[in-house]
Design a protein around this motif. Structure first.
Motif, PDB file in Angstrom:
ATOM      1  N   GLU A  73      -5.907  -9.417  51.967  1.00  0.00           N
ATOM      2  CA  GLU A  73      -6.986  -8.450  51.750  1.00  0.00           C
ATOM      3  C   GLU A  73      -6.393  -7.231  51.066  1.00  0.00           C
ATOM      4  O   GLU A  73      -5.516  -6.572  51.614  1.00  0.00           O
ATOM      5  N   ASP A  74      -6.872  -6.971  49.880  1.00  0.00           N
ATOM      6  CA  ASP A  74      -6.418  -5.779  49.159  1.00  0.00           C
ATOM      7  C   ASP A  74      -6.977  -4.550  49.854  1.00  0.00           C
ATOM      8  O   ASP A  74      -8.152  -4.526  50.204  1.00  0.00           O
ATOM      9  N   ASN A  75      -6.122  -3.546  50.050  1.00  0.00           N
ATOM     10  CA  ASN A  75      -6.678  -2.258  50.430  1.00  0.00           C
ATOM     11  C   ASN A  75      -6.638  -1.389  49.180  1.00  0.00           C
ATOM     12  O   ASN A  75      -5.972  -0.350  49.136  1.00  0.00           O
ATOM     13  N   ALA A  76      -7.347  -1.889  48.172  1.00  0.00           N
ATOM     14  CA  ALA A  76      -7.269  -1.240  46.855  1.00  0.00           C
ATOM     15  C   ALA A  76      -7.892   0.154  46.863  1.00  0.00           C
ATOM     16  O   ALA A  76      -8.830   0.428  47.617  1.00  0.00           O
ATOM     17  N   GLN A  77      -7.329   0.996  46.032  1.00  0.00           N
ATOM     18  CA  GLN A  77      -7.820   2.375  45.844  1.00  0.00           C
ATOM     19  C   GLN A  77      -7.893   2.651  44.358  1.00  0.00           C
ATOM     20  O   GLN A  77      -7.060   2.153  43.602  1.00  0.00           O
ATOM     21  N   CYS A  78      -8.842   3.448  43.992  1.00  0.00           N
ATOM     22  CA  CYS A  78      -8.937   3.836  42.584  1.00  0.00           C
ATOM     23  C   CYS A  78      -7.735   4.730  42.238  1.00  0.00           C
ATOM     24  O   CYS A  78      -7.431   5.676  42.958  1.00  0.00           O
ATOM     25  N   PRO A  79      -7.001   4.418  41.132  1.00  0.00           N
ATOM     26  CA  PRO A  79      -5.823   5.224  40.783  1.00  0.00           C
ATOM     27  C   PRO A  79      -6.184   6.647  40.320  1.00  0.00           C
ATOM     28  O   PRO A  79      -5.325   7.519  40.288  1.00  0.00           O
ATOM     29  N   LYS A  80      -7.477   6.851  39.998  1.00  0.00           N
ATOM     30  CA  LYS A  80      -7.878   8.154  39.476  1.00  0.00           C
ATOM     31  C   LYS A  80      -8.364   9.082  40.597  1.00  0.00           C
ATOM     32  O   LYS A  80      -7.865  10.194  40.745  1.00  0.00           O
ATOM     33  N   CYS A  81      -9.315   8.587  41.427  1.00  0.00           N
ATOM     34  CA  CYS A  81      -9.871   9.449  42.480  1.00  0.00           C
ATOM     35  C   CYS A  81      -9.275   9.128  43.856  1.00  0.00           C
ATOM     36  O   CYS A  81      -9.611   9.780  44.840  1.00  0.00           O
ATOM     37  N   MET A  86     -16.283   3.162  46.196  1.00  0.00           N
ATOM     38  CA  MET A  86     -17.162   2.770  45.087  1.00  0.00           C
ATOM     39  C   MET A  86     -16.524   1.675  44.230  1.00  0.00           C
ATOM     40  O   MET A  86     -16.891   1.482  43.071  1.00  0.00           O
ATOM     41  N   LEU A  87     -15.554   0.952  44.832  1.00  0.00           N
ATOM     42  CA  LEU A  87     -14.862  -0.089  44.068  1.00  0.00           C
ATOM     43  C   LEU A  87     -15.678  -1.371  44.021  1.00  0.00           C
ATOM     44  O   LEU A  87     -16.295  -1.776  44.993  1.00  0.00           O
ATOM     45  N   LYS A  88     -15.624  -2.000  42.841  1.00  0.00           N
ATOM     46  CA  LYS A  88     -16.274  -3.305  42.702  1.00  0.00           C
ATOM     47  C   LYS A  88     -15.209  -4.245  42.143  1.00  0.00           C
ATOM     48  O   LYS A  88     -14.546  -3.936  41.157  1.00  0.00           O
ATOM     49  N   THR A 103      -8.736  -7.455  39.796  1.00  0.00           N
ATOM     50  CA  THR A 103      -9.102  -6.311  38.959  1.00  0.00           C
ATOM     51  C   THR A 103     -10.339  -5.648  39.567  1.00  0.00           C
ATOM     52  O   THR A 103     -11.166  -6.321  40.182  1.00  0.00           O
ATOM     53  N   TYR A 104     -10.410  -4.341  39.417  1.00  0.00           N
ATOM     54  CA  TYR A 104     -11.496  -3.566  40.018  1.00  0.00           C
ATOM     55  C   TYR A 104     -12.071  -2.583  39.011  1.00  0.00           C
ATOM     56  O   TYR A 104     -11.432  -2.243  38.012  1.00  0.00           O
ATOM     57  N   LYS A 105     -13.249  -2.111  39.369  1.00  0.00           N
ATOM     58  CA  LYS A 105     -13.825  -0.996  38.623  1.00  0.00           C
ATOM     59  C   LYS A 105     -14.297   0.036  39.652  1.00  0.00           C
ATOM     60  O   LYS A 105     -14.943  -0.332  40.648  1.00  0.00           O
ATOM     61  N   ASN A 116      -2.068  -3.328  42.135  1.00  0.00           N
ATOM     62  CA  ASN A 116      -0.651  -3.596  41.883  1.00  0.00           C
ATOM     63  C   ASN A 116      -0.007  -4.572  42.857  1.00  0.00           C
ATOM     64  O   ASN A 116       1.206  -4.699  42.901  1.00  0.00           O
ATOM     65  N   ARG A 117      -0.831  -5.265  43.666  1.00  0.00           N
ATOM     66  CA  ARG A 117      -0.277  -6.276  44.570  1.00  0.00           C
ATOM     67  C   ARG A 117      -0.955  -7.620  44.345  1.00  0.00           C
ATOM     68  O   ARG A 117      -2.142  -7.644  44.003  1.00  0.00           O
TER      69      ARG A 117
END
Ligand SMILES: [Zn+2]
Length: 219
Positions: A73-81, A86-88, A103-105, A116-117
């Motif tokens: 399970e990715d604990n992805a975060q937006c690299p900008k904010c 609000m990730l999709k 990949t996310y938006k 990055n994982r």
């Protein structure tokens, strides 16, 4: 238990087998079941059992494989904010190490990025091995004892995860290899038996019932 999914060639053979078992049942009622028919019926039943067992085994192995593939399970975060709300997820891609990553938006700041994982445990093993190597290199130059202790704990945890993950993945790889081997054998067996039953069926249509037992395969 989940009904095993059958491949088209398996379904086709089962249909043929059912046709011949119905016919055998009818012949038995009429008291005309010959030794040849009995033998054929037994071979049909035997193959059908083998086929269903194989299909159930395949379903179980592939379900397990699918669950393993999706275990990360990715604990992805937006690299900008630096937010995640609000990730999709938009898909996946292969990065420079050859690892599959999601990949996310971010719809908050309209940023598209690749996490990055890796998104699967097989690539995660390589990622962790590389990461541990980098941490150990950094530790060799580190002076701060707190940082060293903290890093050593983290490395120990990652090594522990790796030692639990590796055998699970290896077992799954072995199961899938063995399944593919078995699949080839079954496909061959199905093809042979289907051809045999199809010829028997053609003979039935071509000759009167009572002569069936006399018919030899002339090919
Ligand atoms: Zn953002």
């Amino acid at each position: 238990m989940k009904q095993p999914a059958l491949k088209p060639n398996e379904r086709e053979l089962i249909k043929l087998i059912r046709f011949f078992s119905k016919r055998a049942a009818r012949l038995m009622e009429e008291g005309e079941l010959s030794a040849e028919h009995t033998q054929m019926t037994a071979a049909c039943e035997n193959l059908e059992t083998q086929l269903i067992t194989h299909a159930a085994n395949r379903t179980a192995i592939m379900d397990k494989r699918e669950r393993l593939l999706n275990i990360i399970e990715d604990n992805a975060q937006c690299p900008k904010c630096n937010k995640a709300d609000m990730l999709k997820r938009t898909g996946s891609t292969t990065n420079e190490h050859g690892w599959k990553c999601n990949t996310y938006k971010c719809r908050r700041c309209n940023t598209a990025f690749t996490w990055n994982r890796p998104n699967n445990p097989w690539d995660m093993v390589e990622f962790l091995e590389m990461y541990i190597g980098q941490l150990q290199l950094a530790m060799a130059a580190e002076q701060n004892q707190d940082v060293i202790n903290h890093t050593e704990d983290a490395v120990a945890q990652m090594k522990d995860s790796l030692s639990r993950l590796r055998p699970v993945l290896q077992t799954s790889d072995e199961e899938v290899d063995a399944l593919q081997q078995k699949e080839k054998e079954m496909d061959k067996l199905i093809h042979q038996f289907k051809t045999y039953l199809q010829i028997e069926k053609i003979k039935l249509n071509a000759y009167p019932e009572e002569e069936d037992a006399e018919e030899e395969d002339n090919q």
